[in-house]
Design an enzyme around this catalytic site. Structure first.
Site, short mmCIF file in Angstrom:
data_model
loop_
_atom_site.label_atom_id
_atom_site.label_comp_id
_atom_site.label_asym_id
_atom_site.label_seq_id
_atom_site.Cartn_x
_atom_site.Cartn_y
_atom_site.Cartn_z
N ASP B 444 0.87 -1.19 0.00
CA ASP B 444 0.00 0.00 0.00
C ASP B 444 0.90 1.23 0.00
O ASP B 444 1.57 1.51 0.98
CB ASP B 444 -0.87 -0.06 1.27
CG ASP B 444 -1.84 1.11 1.35
OD1 ASP B 444 -1.66 2.09 0.60
OD2 ASP B 444 -2.77 1.02 2.17
N HIS B 445 0.90 1.96 -1.09
CA HIS B 445 1.86 3.06 -1.20
C HIS B 445 1.48 4.26 -0.34
O HIS B 445 2.24 5.21 -0.22
CB HIS B 445 2.03 3.49 -2.66
CG HIS B 445 3.37 4.11 -2.94
ND1 HIS B 445 3.82 5.23 -2.29
CD2 HIS B 445 4.38 3.74 -3.78
CE1 HIS B 445 5.03 5.55 -2.73
NE2 HIS B 445 5.40 4.65 -3.63
#
Lengths: 563, 472
Positions: B444-445
């Site tokens: 999850d950036h």
């Protein structure tokens, strides 16, 4: 005439052990509802207001010429003929009627004109319920489809809904104020208290005298011990009507009409609701058959669950990242039963009389759990059981029947008495309504009450029922869910009680309540004609379905016997 | 017209022959009054009871003289519930009104033959009443064998617990809190509320949790209030109603099982998370050697990889974190490695809790236990939904690399390919053959950035390449 209090079906009832639990001919219901005299609404458009004011002024002049002094006390030794403490719906009704009877009248208000009903009760709640009814309809895809209508997802703006409620309250409050001003009622501002016989103080140190005094100070939400109200997550109806938030999950303590109406509002706006009821069943104040049906329609299919037979012994508001905590104890054994965690709690456990600081000690009157004791003519009874001359108490403050329109009716009854016509109000003819979707309304006795009375007095009781499913108008509206029920004496055709659950039930009850008030018998009223197709045919069917042994009176006018 | 329609709407009510009168006297009434309709009356129906077994049929009662069929509005009692004589069991809608139908006998509602919303002709069996609890089963069999006429009772989804590779690491034992709607749905879909993992505020079980557990698509809930009072059209769940392409004529439709629905729901949910991927080749010669050594002791490759991942995560807590609200990091105090397992017709992610702390042997034991439970559908919610990081290994199929979808509620997932002999050149230009395994992590950036993931993978590779620490 004896009656129970509004507290009785909420949990508080069981904490007040001295309450007369049931009296044979009374306790019609422990509900308070709201009604305003028509005058309050008659002044709404500004144009009309002006013309009305004008007309009324004319009338005052005429009357004073004829009666020799409306606007001046009839007895020169007093400032006023009548002073009313409290400008709620009860005080307002009394004031208008007093002016009509030619009394010089003043009304004292320490807060805002309109009282609970207009500002924090029935009026704003009707605005919220109007919204919830529409939301419910628009969200009911099946219902819409059955009309052939297509509606894309309905949404709402919370602030817009809240504004509608507060705007309505403001409008009605102004109407009420204007209607009194227009008639020349003196509106005195400040807290009122009784200084002595026929003497009243208001504000800081204004003292006035009056021939007769009516106390109409109303009530405030009752909050049982152990419940901490913070106004945000633990709230009373006062806060809820402002609709400052719509919690995901709200517990409603008390399943009386206040709780029921709010459950209707909250579930329509997307909340889930948990009822907490001290008695063993929900909606204990209603006729059992009606409450059973109402539960099936208003509770079971909605996002509502409930705990019955329990007290909320402790409620702590949400704080420090914790939700609202509610401790439940068994209503009988007082043992801990459960702990609920919810987002908000609404305390709808009834209302407590607002009678502190009224100076009752000056006239040797002791309140009973806050209520001012009165006789059937609303005359205040002092500590020795004697009547206090020239002092009356109406409305929630006496606790006879905590409904706005009952207060108004009591006020009118008092004015009738002080103007020389003896009058005793028949509380059993006062209708009540709960504005859920669909509505519930009732007048007179419930079936169990009627049977008890019948047993005692030795008469037979019959029941007639009609369904909204058989009513053309209801079916046209796709609202066939509903039941009307009449409890009556088959021997003489007397109506003992009528209970309606269904579309516009609150408007349909008046045919029955008027019949009870006027002593009209079923065998006569069943011959009256109703427009077709209308919902009123539900009530018509009810009368026609009744099997009365005595024949219709030859001239309907001859039936005059009071019920 | 008005007059005649008025007559129509009232005629049947005033029909003196109608069996159920709308005006019935309360004084001793020989006929059952309205809303007090009794079924199973032994004298009124020939078909009732040749008292062989004590299972009685509940018939559609005739509620009015004109009624030929009735619709079940609702069953007040549920299957298996005890009934006392005189209690309302079912609400039947006739052409006139809804009426409660009461039982004439004590017993148990053994089976519902005609479900809510369905209709049955007057006299048809709509349910079965067993006298004792023991006879409920028998009655159920009887109900099952009944050619359910028009009434097709939709078989309720099996009460399996949600196998959703779900979110929300629950910590410690907690009282189950379920919202009213969640409870209602659980009853309706026969879901054991105790087995549902709550994802709502304060960990409560919401309606959508129950729906996920029951394997049904969440209903389009009443729309949330639009954020602004402006008349902007509310962006509602329109998107979900986009029409699907037409079916080919021979296609057969097999509805999702509860588990498959949960997977589907999670996968759709994952689309709202901005993910990215970083791959890394890891030399496994040392690991393979270790594996050969510890294999006889019951250690599996999964345990080795989970342990290695756990140890690497301990040094890179951000990869073990998650982003719950789009505004903050949620750092998890435990490192719980979920491992994707294919089971018959589904996918589940049993969780190795405290993978960094448990020793390899305990971890292997635990893993065997979890796999056993997963296959027999015995996993408890905390055993499949408490993961903070997921491991998916397709190496055993010969897959050399793949790319995993990040499950909602977690920060990263590792996709492990097969370890294969690979020709590599070292810094001096000498060729050699080493076992290399491609590891690909999806993260999850919002919380894990490229450098974080690279550093984590580097640590992971170091641990795998020098695996002695794994056995400590």
């Amino acid at each position: 005439m004896q009656s129970a209090f509004s507290l009785s079906f909420s949990q508080s009832s069981l904490t007040l052990p001295n309450r007369p639990l049931s009296s044979p001919n009374a306790a019609p219901r422990n509900l308070r509802f709201c009604g305003l005299r028509r005058e309050a609404f008659g002044f709404s458009p500004p144009k009309q207001l002006n013309s009305c004011r004008f007309q009324v002024k004319n009338r005052r002049i005429e009357v004073s010429a004829a009666a020799g002094g409306n606007g001046a006390p009839s007895n020169k030794s007093f400032d006023y003929d009548l002073v009313i403490i409290g400008a709620g719906v009860g005080g307002h009704g009394a004031a208008l009627h007093a002016v009509e009877k030619g009394l010089k009248t003043a009304i004292i208000e320490g807060d805002v004109v309109g009282g609970t009903c207009v500002n924090r009760g029935c009026v704003p709640s009707k605005a919220l319920l109007a919204v919830s009814g529409r939301m419910r309809e628009l969200q009911n895809e099946h219902h819409m489809k059955s009309f052939g209508l297509q509606v894309s997802a309905a949404g709402y703006d919370r602030q817009g809904v809240a504004d509608h409620a507060s705007n309505l309250a403001t409008k009605i409050r102004n109407n009420l104020t204007n209607s009194m001003k227009a008639l020349g009622v003196d509106i005195l501002t400040g807290f009122g208290s009784v200084l002595g016989p026929q003497k009243v103080k208001y504000g800081k140190d204004n003292v006035i005298t009056a021939k007769d005094i009516i106390i109409a100070t109303g009530s405030v939400p009752f909050v049982p011990k152990g419940i901490e109200v913070d106004g945000k997550t633990v709230i009373t109806s006062d806060h809820a009507l402002k609709l400052e938030s719509v919690p995901d999950w709200i517990a409603i303590v008390g399943s009386g009409y206040i709780g029921l109406e709010f459950s209707d509002v909250y579930t329509a706006l997307g909340s889930e609701v948990t009822f907490i009821e001290a008695l063993d069943q929900l909606m204990p104040g209603f006729d059992p058959e009606i409450s059973k049906l109402a539960q099936r329609v208003l509770i079971n299919p909605r996002k509502i669950d409930y705990h019955t037979g329990v007290f909320a012994s402790k409620i702590t508001p949400a704080k420090d990242g914790r939700p609202v905590m509610i401790e439940l104890i068994d209503a009988k054994t007082k043992e801990h039963k459960d702990t609920l965690e919810v987002d908000a709690a609404l305390i709808a456990t009834g209302r407590a009389p607002f009678t502190n600081g009224l100076g009752l000690e000056n006239i040797n009157v002791a309140t009973q759990r806050g209520f001012i004791p009165v006789d059937e003519r609303m005359r205040v009874i002092d500590g020795n059981g004697k009547l206090v001359p020239n002092l009356y108490c109406i409305g929630d403050a006496n606790g006879k029947l905590m409904l706005a329109h009952a207060a108004s009716a009591q006020g009118i009854s008092v004015v009738e008495q002080v103007t020389g016509r003896d009058h005793v109000l028949n509380h059993l003819s006062i209708p009540a309504a709960c504005f859920t979707h669909p509505e519930i309304s009732m007048v007179g006795l419930t079936e169990p009450q009627a049977r008890e009375k019948a047993e005692k007095e030795g008469f037979k009781v019959s029941i007639a029922k009609t369904s909204f499913k058989a009513n053309t108008k209801a079916l046209a509206e796709n609202e066939g869910e509903g039941l009307a029920k009449m409890i009556y004496r088959p021997d003489n055709g007397e109506i003992l009680g009528v209970h309606i659950f269904g579309l516009h039930a609150a408007d349909l009850i008046h045919e029955a309540s008027n019949a009870i008030a006027l002593g009209t018998r079923i065998q006569d009223i069943k011959l009256a004609v109703h427009a077709h197709p209308t919902l009123s045919e539900v009530v018509d069917e009810l009368f026609k379905a009744a099997k009365v042994e005595s024949p219709a009176s030859t001239t309907p006018q001859s039936v005059k016997a009071a019920v | 017209m008005a007059a005649s329609s008025s007559f129509l709407s009232t005629a049947s009510l005033s029909n003196p022959k109608s069996t159920i009168s709308f005006a019935s006297s309360v004084s001793p009434a020989p006929i059952p009054s309205l809303r007090r309709v009794v079924f199973c009356s032994p004298f009124s129906h020939r078909r009732v009871m040749t008292v062989r077994s004590k299972i009685r049929e509940i018939f559609m009662p005739a509620l009015s003289s004109t009624m030929t069929e009735g619709k079940i509005v609702s069953w007040i009692k549920t299957e298996g519930e005890k009934l006392a004589k005189g209690e309302s069991v079912v609400v039947v809608e006739s052409d006139k009104a809804d009426m409660d139908v009461e039982t004439f006998y004590d017993g148990y509602l053994a089976a519902i033959v005609v479900g809510e919303g369905e209709t049955a002709p007057v006299g048809a069996a709509i349910g079965l009443l067993a006298e004792t609890e023991a006879e409920i089963e028998e009655a159920k069999n009887k109900a099952a064998s009944k050619p359910s006429s028009s009434a097709v009772v939709p078989s309720p989804p099996p009460a399996t617990s949600s196998p959703a590779p779900a979110a929300a690491a629950s910590d410690g034992p907690r009282k189950t809190v379920a919202t009213p709607h969640a409870k209602k749905l659980a009853k309706q879909h026969k879901v054991d509320i105790g087995s549902v993992a709550g994802t709502g505020p304060f960990g409560r079980i919401t309606a959508s949790d129950v729906e996920a557990a029951a394997g049904i698509a969440p209903t389009v809930t009443p729309p949330p209030p639009p954020p602004s009072p402006a008349a902007a059209p509310a962006p509602t769940a329109k998107a979900t109603t986009t029409s699907s392409p037409p079916l080919l004529p021979d296609a057969s439709i097999v509805p999702f099982t509860a588990m498959q629905s949960a997977v589907s729901k999670n996968m759709i949910e994952s689309l709202s998370v901005p993910t990215f991927r970083v791959g890394y080749p890891v030399n496994t010669d040392a690991l393979d050697a270790l594996y050969e050594k510890v294999k006889p002791k019951g250690v599996t490759m999964t345990a080795l990889l989970a342990k290695a991942a756990g140890m690497a995560l301990a040094q890179h807590p951000v990869v073990n974190a998650s982003c719950k609200d789009g505004k903050s990091f949620s750092y998890n105090s435990n490192i719980n490695v979920a491992v994707a397992v294919a089971i018959n017709g589904g996918l589940i992610t049993p969780v190795l809790q405290d993978a960094d702390k448990l020793d390899l042997y305990l971890l292997s034991e635990k893993w065997k236990e979890l796999v056993g439970k997963a296959k027999s559908k015995q996993l408890q919610p905390h055993e499949y939904n408490s993961g903070t990081f997921t491991l998916s290994n397709l190496g055993m199929f010969g897959v050399d690399r793949f790319d995993a979808i990040l499950p909602p509620g977690q920060g990263a997932i590792m996709a492990v390919g097969a370890s294969k002999p690979t020709v590599v050149a070292d810094k001096d230009g000498f060729f050699s053959v080493k076992n290399k395994m491609l590891v690909n992590v999806t993260a999850d950036h919002r919380i894990v950035y490229g450098a974080d993931l690279a550093a984590f993978l580097q640590t992971f590779a170091k641990i795998v390449e020098n695996p002695d620490s794994l056995t400590l």
